[in-house]
Scaffold this motif. Structure first.
Motif, mmCIF file in Angstrom:
data_model
loop_
_atom_site.group_PDB
_atom_site.id
_atom_site.type_symbol
_atom_site.label_atom_id
_atom_site.label_comp_id
_atom_site.label_asym_id
_atom_site.label_seq_id
_atom_site.Cartn_x
_atom_site.Cartn_y
_atom_site.Cartn_z
ATOM 1 N N VAL A 1 1.220 -9.054 -0.076
ATOM 2 C CA VAL A 1 0.004 -8.014 0.934
ATOM 3 C C VAL A 1 -0.113 -7.128 0.111
ATOM 4 O O VAL A 1 0.345 -5.702 0.171
ATOM 5 N N ASP A 2 -1.225 -7.110 -0.785
ATOM 6 C CA ASP A 2 -2.019 -6.272 -0.991
ATOM 7 C C ASP A 2 -2.910 -5.107 0.092
ATOM 8 O O ASP A 2 -3.693 -6.217 0.748
ATOM 9 N N THR A 3 -2.317 -4.238 -0.452
ATOM 10 C CA THR A 3 -3.371 -3.339 1.014
ATOM 11 C C THR A 3 -4.153 -2.389 0.691
ATOM 12 O O THR A 3 -3.800 -1.428 -0.684
ATOM 13 N N PRO A 4 -5.612 -1.511 1.707
ATOM 14 C CA PRO A 4 -5.931 -0.093 1.008
ATOM 15 C C PRO A 4 -4.866 0.598 1.027
ATOM 16 O O PRO A 4 -4.418 0.781 1.846
ATOM 17 N N GLY A 5 -5.371 1.736 0.339
ATOM 18 C CA GLY A 5 -4.564 2.896 -0.068
ATOM 19 C C GLY A 5 -4.571 3.471 2.086
ATOM 20 O O GLY A 5 -5.575 3.291 2.253
ATOM 21 N N MET A 6 -3.225 4.300 1.770
ATOM 22 C CA MET A 6 -3.583 4.874 2.989
ATOM 23 C C MET A 6 -3.614 5.884 2.446
ATOM 24 O O MET A 6 -3.228 7.101 1.917
ATOM 25 N N HIS A 7 -4.495 6.563 4.366
ATOM 26 C CA HIS A 7 -5.388 8.544 3.057
ATOM 27 C C HIS A 7 -5.127 8.896 4.671
ATOM 28 O O HIS A 7 -5.062 8.140 5.658
ATOM 29 N N GLU A 8 -5.454 10.000 4.874
ATOM 30 C CA GLU A 8 -5.895 11.046 5.916
ATOM 31 C C GLU A 8 -7.330 10.414 6.911
ATOM 32 O O GLU A 8 -7.857 10.332 6.065
ATOM 33 N N SER B 1 -6.765 -9.068 -6.932
ATOM 34 C CA SER B 1 -7.102 -7.841 -6.147
ATOM 35 C C SER B 1 -8.138 -7.002 -7.504
ATOM 36 O O SER B 1 -8.187 -7.309 -7.851
ATOM 37 N N ILE B 2 -9.372 -6.752 -7.023
ATOM 38 C CA ILE B 2 -10.187 -5.914 -7.350
ATOM 39 C C ILE B 2 -9.859 -4.515 -7.437
ATOM 40 O O ILE B 2 -9.240 -4.062 -7.038
ATOM 41 N N THR B 3 -10.224 -4.227 -9.092
ATOM 42 C CA THR B 3 -9.539 -3.255 -9.487
ATOM 43 C C THR B 3 -10.837 -2.030 -10.216
ATOM 44 O O THR B 3 -11.371 -2.893 -10.082
ATOM 45 N N SER B 4 -10.135 -0.851 -9.956
ATOM 46 C CA SER B 4 -10.214 0.145 -10.606
ATOM 47 C C SER B 4 -11.119 1.534 -10.494
ATOM 48 O O SER B 4 -9.422 1.766 -10.283
ATOM 49 N N GLY C 1 -2.439 1.543 -8.310
ATOM 50 C CA GLY C 1 -1.847 0.735 -9.119
ATOM 51 C C GLY C 1 -2.087 -0.807 -7.796
ATOM 52 O O GLY C 1 -0.727 -1.620 -8.801
ATOM 53 N N LYS C 2 -1.230 -0.773 -6.970
ATOM 54 C CA LYS C 2 -1.022 -1.239 -5.768
ATOM 55 C C LYS C 2 -1.855 -3.459 -6.399
ATOM 56 O O LYS C 2 -0.859 -4.002 -6.515
ATOM 57 N N SER C 3 -3.115 -3.002 -6.188
ATOM 58 C CA SER C 3 -4.085 -3.896 -7.038
ATOM 59 C C SER C 3 -3.326 -4.359 -7.835
ATOM 60 O O SER C 3 -3.433 -5.820 -7.983
ATOM 61 N N THR C 4 -3.291 -3.638 -9.104
ATOM 62 C CA THR C 4 -2.665 -4.030 -10.821
ATOM 63 C C THR C 4 -1.445 -5.231 -10.628
ATOM 64 O O THR C 4 -1.361 -5.944 -11.093
#
Length: 305
Positions: free
Chosen positions: A67-74, A40-43, A26-29
Motif C-alpha cells: 500500500v503506497d501512501t501519501p507522505g505523512m506531514h503536519e 505510483s506517480i513520482t516527481s 522515495g515510497k512510490s519509487t
C-alpha cells in the motif's frame, strides 16, 4: 487466470504491507521498482502521491499487497491536506507489515511524526533506509544505522536504493517471512486494484507536476471525462482543474506548447501501460477553492475513507 485460493499449497502466504514515511523519501519509487513497472506517480516535488495505491506482487507462494501512501506531514487546514493525511494513516489499520522509509542520512521532525504514528502498532515494522547510494562517506552509514536502531525496536533495518534497485530482494524476502499463512486475495497476475481511469488521471497529473513543479502549487487535479475503447484505439479525455486563471495560463503555456508537451508525455506512458494506441485530449478549467472543499474532493473521487 490463476487460481486465487491456492488451496493445495501449505506455504501460501498473503498480507498487506504499508509503505509509509514523510513526503519525498522515495515510497512510490520503491513500490514501482518492487513491482517492476510504473504504478505510483513520482516527481521531485513532495506530496506528489495523494491516494492509497495497492501494488500486488506475487512470487510463487507469497503474495505481498503493498500500500503506497501519501507522505505523512503536519496537519494543515486545507481539505486536500487532511485527505492525504487520512489516506496515509488509514493504511496502518489492519496491515500485516509496515515498511517505514527514511532518506539516507537524514532524520527530521517529520520522521519523528511518522514514528509516533507507528508507536501503537504491534505488527512488524521494517526500517528501509533509502538512497544510500548517494552517501559519499560510506563509513558514516553504520553509526547512523546504530542511531536509528535506538529509535524503536525495528524488526529489521535494511539500507537500500529503490532507484538503483539495490537491496530490494532482501527487503522483499523479509516482508515475505512476516506475512501470515493465507490464501492469495488476488489473482497471481493482477498488479493493482486501481482502475485504468484512475491510472490515466494520475499519469496526466504526474506530467504536470514534473514539468511545472516549481511554477505550480499543489492545487491541480485531473478528472477523466471519457475513457472509451474503439477497436485498438483508446480515447481518453481529461479535464485539468486549477484554482486560478493564472494557473490555467501556466499549464496551457505559450500558444499551447506546454499543454502539448504534457499530453505527449502522458500519452507515451499510457500507451505503454494500456498496450493500446491512445488518443488523448486535455483541457483546463478553473474551479476556485476545490482543494479547500470536502465536497469538491468527493466529486473528484477522493472519498475512499
Amino acid at each position: 487466470m490463476n487460481d486465487i485460493t491456492r488451496p493445495d499449497d501449505p506455504e501460501s502466504r498473503c498480507g498487506f504491507v504499508a509503505i509509509v514515511g514523510r513526503p519525498n523519501v522515495g515510497k512510490s519509487t520503491l513500490l514501482n521498482h518492487i513491482l517492476g513497472q510504473k504504478l505510483s506517480i513520482t516527481s521531485r516535488k513532495p506530496q506528489t502521491t495523494r491516494h492509497q495505491v495497492l501494488g500486488i506482487k506475487t512470487m510463487g507462494p507469497v503474495q505481498a499487497i503493498y500500500v503506497d501512501t501519501p507522505g505523512m506531514h503536519e496537519e494543515e487546514p486545507r481539505a486536500l491536506n487532511r485527505y492525504m493525511n487520512k489516506a496515509a494513516t488509514s493504511a496502518l489499520i489492519d496491515v500485516d507489515v509496515v515498511v517505514f522509509v527514511v532518506d539516507q542520512m537524514a532524520w527530521t521532525t517529520a520522521d519523528e511524526l511518522v514514528l509516533e504514528k507507528l508507536s501503537r502498532l504491534t505488527c512488524p515494522v521494517i526500517l528501509a533506509v533509502n538512497k544510500v547510494d548517494k552517501i559519499e562517506k560510506r563509513e558514516t552509514l553504520l553509526p547512523h544505522l546504530d542511531m536509528l536502531s535506538k529509535k524503536r525496536e525495528f524488526t529489521e533495518i535494511i539500507p537500500l536504493s529503490a532507484l538503483k534497485e539495490m537491496n530490494l530482494q532482501p527487503l522483499e524476502e523479509t516482508v515475505g517471512r512476516y506475512l501470515p499463512q493465507s490464501v492469495h486475495f488476488y489473482p497471481d497476475d493482477q498488479v493493482t486494484d486501481r482502475s485504468e481511469r484512475f491510472m490515466a488521471a494520475e499519469m496526466v497529473r504526474e506530467k504536470i507536476t514534473r514539468q511545472l513543479g516549481a511554477e505550480l502549487p499543489y492545487s491541480v487535479a485531473v478528472e477523466i471525462e471519457e475513457f472509451r475503447r474503439d477497436g485498438k484505439t483508446l480515447h481518453i479525455s481529461a479535464l485539468i482543474l486549477v484554482e486560478r486563471e493564472g494557473q490555467k495560463k501556466i499549464i496551457i503555456g505559450d500558444k499551447g506548447e506546454r499543454m502539448r508537451s504534457i499530453g505527449q508525455d502522458a500519452r507515451t506512458d499510457m500507451e505503454r501501460l494500456f498496450d493500446s494506441k491512445v488518443m488523448l485530449r486535455l483541457w483546463v478549467k478553473v474551479k476556485r477553492g476545490w482543494a479547500d472543499s470536502d465536497r469538491a474532493l468527493k466529486s473528484l473521487g477522493m472519498n475512499d475513507f
